[in-house]
Design an enzyme around this catalytic site. Sequence first.
Site, PDB file in Angstrom:
ATOM      1  N   VAL B  12     -33.712-105.257 -19.974  1.00  0.00           N
ATOM      2  CA  VAL B  12     -33.943-105.598 -21.382  1.00  0.00           C
ATOM      3  C   VAL B  12     -33.142-106.839 -21.783  1.00  0.00           C
ATOM      4  O   VAL B  12     -33.674-107.774 -22.398  1.00  0.00           O
ATOM      5  CB  VAL B  12     -33.602-104.410 -22.309  1.00  0.00           C
ATOM      6  CG1 VAL B  12     -33.799-104.809 -23.774  1.00  0.00           C
ATOM      7  CG2 VAL B  12     -34.467-103.208 -21.961  1.00  0.00           C
ATOM      8  N   GLU B 124     -34.472-101.103 -33.436  1.00  0.00           N
ATOM      9  CA  GLU B 124     -35.925-100.899 -33.271  1.00  0.00           C
ATOM     10  C   GLU B 124     -36.280-100.641 -31.804  1.00  0.00           C
ATOM     11  O   GLU B 124     -37.171 -99.850 -31.491  1.00  0.00           O
ATOM     12  CB  GLU B 124     -36.676-102.140 -33.790  1.00  0.00           C
ATOM     13  CG  GLU B 124     -38.187-102.100 -33.685  1.00  0.00           C
ATOM     14  CD  GLU B 124     -38.838-101.032 -34.552  1.00  0.00           C
ATOM     15  OE1 GLU B 124     -38.790-101.155 -35.782  1.00  0.00           O
ATOM     16  OE2 GLU B 124     -39.381-100.059 -33.991  1.00  0.00           O
ATOM     17  N   VAL B 127     -36.370 -96.843 -29.640  1.00  0.00           N
ATOM     18  CA  VAL B 127     -37.462 -95.870 -29.611  1.00  0.00           C
ATOM     19  C   VAL B 127     -38.792 -96.610 -29.464  1.00  0.00           C
ATOM     20  O   VAL B 127     -39.057 -97.565 -30.205  1.00  0.00           O
ATOM     21  CB  VAL B 127     -37.518 -95.019 -30.900  1.00  0.00           C
ATOM     22  CG1 VAL B 127     -38.633 -93.974 -30.795  1.00  0.00           C
ATOM     23  CG2 VAL B 127     -36.191 -94.332 -31.171  1.00  0.00           C
ATOM     24  N   GLY B 129     -40.000 -98.629 -27.253  1.00  0.00           N
ATOM     25  CA  GLY B 129     -40.064 -99.967 -26.652  1.00  0.00           C
ATOM     26  C   GLY B 129     -40.531-101.000 -27.660  1.00  0.00           C
ATOM     27  O   GLY B 129     -39.920-101.190 -28.713  1.00  0.00           O
ATOM     28  N   GLU B 185     -36.379 -93.741 -12.222  1.00  0.00           N
ATOM     29  CA  GLU B 185     -35.164 -94.128 -11.514  1.00  0.00           C
ATOM     30  C   GLU B 185     -34.921 -93.215 -10.320  1.00  0.00           C
ATOM     31  O   GLU B 185     -35.521 -92.148 -10.205  1.00  0.00           O
ATOM     32  CB  GLU B 185     -33.983 -94.072 -12.480  1.00  0.00           C
ATOM     33  CG  GLU B 185     -34.126 -95.137 -13.565  1.00  0.00           C
ATOM     34  CD  GLU B 185     -33.002 -95.079 -14.581  1.00  0.00           C
ATOM     35  OE1 GLU B 185     -31.831 -95.128 -14.165  1.00  0.00           O
ATOM     36  OE2 GLU B 185     -33.303 -94.997 -15.781  1.00  0.00           O
ATOM     37  N   LYS B 200     -34.562 -89.871 -28.544  1.00  0.00           N
ATOM     38  CA  LYS B 200     -35.470 -90.649 -29.391  1.00  0.00           C
ATOM     39  C   LYS B 200     -35.968 -89.838 -30.580  1.00  0.00           C
ATOM     40  O   LYS B 200     -36.029 -90.350 -31.700  1.00  0.00           O
ATOM     41  CB  LYS B 200     -36.626 -91.172 -28.543  1.00  0.00           C
ATOM     42  CG  LYS B 200     -36.158 -92.244 -27.548  1.00  0.00           C
ATOM     43  CD  LYS B 200     -37.218 -92.548 -26.507  1.00  0.00           C
ATOM     44  CE  LYS B 200     -36.807 -93.665 -25.572  1.00  0.00           C
ATOM     45  NZ  LYS B 200     -37.740 -93.784 -24.425  1.00  0.00           N
ATOM     46  N   GLY B 298     -40.208-101.472 -20.746  1.00  0.00           N
ATOM     47  CA  GLY B 298     -40.490-102.718 -20.048  1.00  0.00           C
ATOM     48  C   GLY B 298     -39.714-103.872 -20.648  1.00  0.00           C
ATOM     49  O   GLY B 298     -39.298-103.840 -21.796  1.00  0.00           O
TER      50      GLY B 298
END
Lengths: 352, 352
Positions: B12, B124, B127, B129, B185, B200, B298
Amino acid sequence: MVGVAVIGYGVVGSGVVELLDKNSKLFEKKAGQTVECKYILDIRDFPGDKYEDKHIKDFNIIINDPEINIVVETVGGATFAYEYTKKALRAGKHVVSSNKELVATYGSELLAIAKENNVCYLFEASVGGGIPIINPLYHCLAANEIHKIVGILNGTTNYILTKMIREGLSFETALKQAQQLGYAEANPSADIEGHDTCRKICILAALAFGRHVYPQNVKTVGITNVTLDDIAKAESMGRVIKLLGSAEKKEDGTVEIFVAPCAIPKDHPLANIEDVFNGITVTGDAVGDCTFYGRGAGKFPTASAVGADIVDCIKGTEKSNIMWVDSDNAEFVRSFDKLELEYLDKEIVLLD
Amino acid sequence: MVGVAVIGYGVVGSGVVELLDKNSKLFEKKAGQTVECKYILDIRDFPGDKYEDKHIKDFNIIINDPEINIVVETVGGATFAYEYTKKALRAGKHVVSSNKELVATYGSELLAIAKENNVCYLFEASVGGGIPIINPLYHCLAANEIHKIVGILNGTTNYILTKMIREGLSFETALKQAQQLGYAEANPSADIEGHDTCRKICILAALAFGRHVYPQNVKTVGITNVTLDDIAKAESMGRVIKLLGSAEKKEDGTVEIFVAPCAIPKDHPLANIEDVFNGITVTGDAVGDCTFYGRGAGKFPTASAVGADIVDCIKGTEKSNIMWVDSDNAEFVRSFDKLELEYLDKEIVLLD
């Protein structure tokens, strides 16, 4: 205390008045101060109305009252509403609108007047009813180059097409049913001929691409010529027919924008949005596809969107403001003869 | 010029740095001034990295640089990130985070520190993405009493369940495939045991209902025990199994919140959200049901959400701020024995 005047006491206007009353504590909490509807302006009389003491007939009362900070315009149309909105903005009052015709016709001018007067002109309710779409598109996807917006933007036509697809009703029978249920007006032409969808895709395109798009420059085909044969043909290809508004930024910098019945694959994000629901898919360079759906019309869903804009006006002019520029559409919007569309047959577009 | 420091240069964080670079003109337009990543902090070395000149190892450089207005925290976890966030907020810097564990664990404390220091703490990206959900829920639905939030909040488990449903793969095989594709993972427990979803839904519940919800007070069941028999049983009832987080305000004022595999009807708005996509349905008293879906994880989708928060920090502290209070969950969150749930069998909830 923030004073609100609602002009136009129809379905949406009365929903806004009721919501401000019913959820007054919530508005106070979110806005940091009490929010009260002080005036309701309508040319009609509403004897016995719960809010009868708020009804007035003279717009100047609103303009001249320093306690009115926000004018909610739910009049509709682009004549009286246009004059009222300009006067209110020039009097230093925020204007919140559900009026897609006005925004699509005069949006860039009204936004410029709002900016000059350091007030907000907000219109979340003009597209998608209660679905948050204008704020998400303009603010939440701010970090994205928006490539494309495609949406089911009119509940009436989506209801009619759903009935044709699901129950095999003819267009005429489905329209009659929609009228009986109050989903379609006695004169349904703005819906079924695609003009309502056109206004909404123009607003979304202006937000996404920064320039006003005039409805008359948008190829607009409604659903009046969609037959059960077309639906069967689409079905045989694994597709369903939806009335879509579409706006896409092309590599040459022009925007390809149109409204038409489209045959889309059944796994398209909008394929399962049925009845009076609306759905909008936005494609951004970072986020990819993002879809929003919910009730695209109705008293309280639309009032929900107006309510959010009221809170936004109170919390921060600078942050809330939307801006797009006026533009000669000749170079910006692709002319009809340059649209690169594939057709199922007649004027039904094949869209993936 | 607004200076940004990114701490944590993983998927990210590196997406944020790239997006700020790639879409720099867009950020300038939306924020009204240039936005520049000045520092990248990570304990690891990245020799040859395109942004090598920005890499630093000492957090104090960020804290002591008056040109840094915004710290982007994409470290993850609730240890170092917690200390960094507190220090940055107290130094008068806005903090933008994608860290759901930190927000779910210490959100109310960090929001209070942000408020004291007149800066923003925005998340933001924590939760859904790239899907705009926190801003729409908190701001765009501000006029609504929120009754309920239900969501597919974890892409890994949705991918696994989709493979089990569509291709008849066993849980173990589908998990292995997800790991090979990089969706899961090496140690997948936070995903498959439901803890990620739990964090979330806690964040969404706090936003909707105004009080912090601690993950340990939320009944959390993952998908490790879901079998192909369960999926077949659901199918025979016209249902599909999805891992959902759900939070609902009950009439007694308590919040019923849980995470569990749920058998939902095939026409449920979340039933067709497949693979790694996320979807969230919010029910408000005015808007009814409103659904948001898109890429829940992503590099660039998540960076898109961080980018929107960066613009929000710049445009208006007051407007952007979120607030919820800390709370003893004993009276607020329904205890496990008072959850009114129906079951398909085992721990799979029947939900309509």
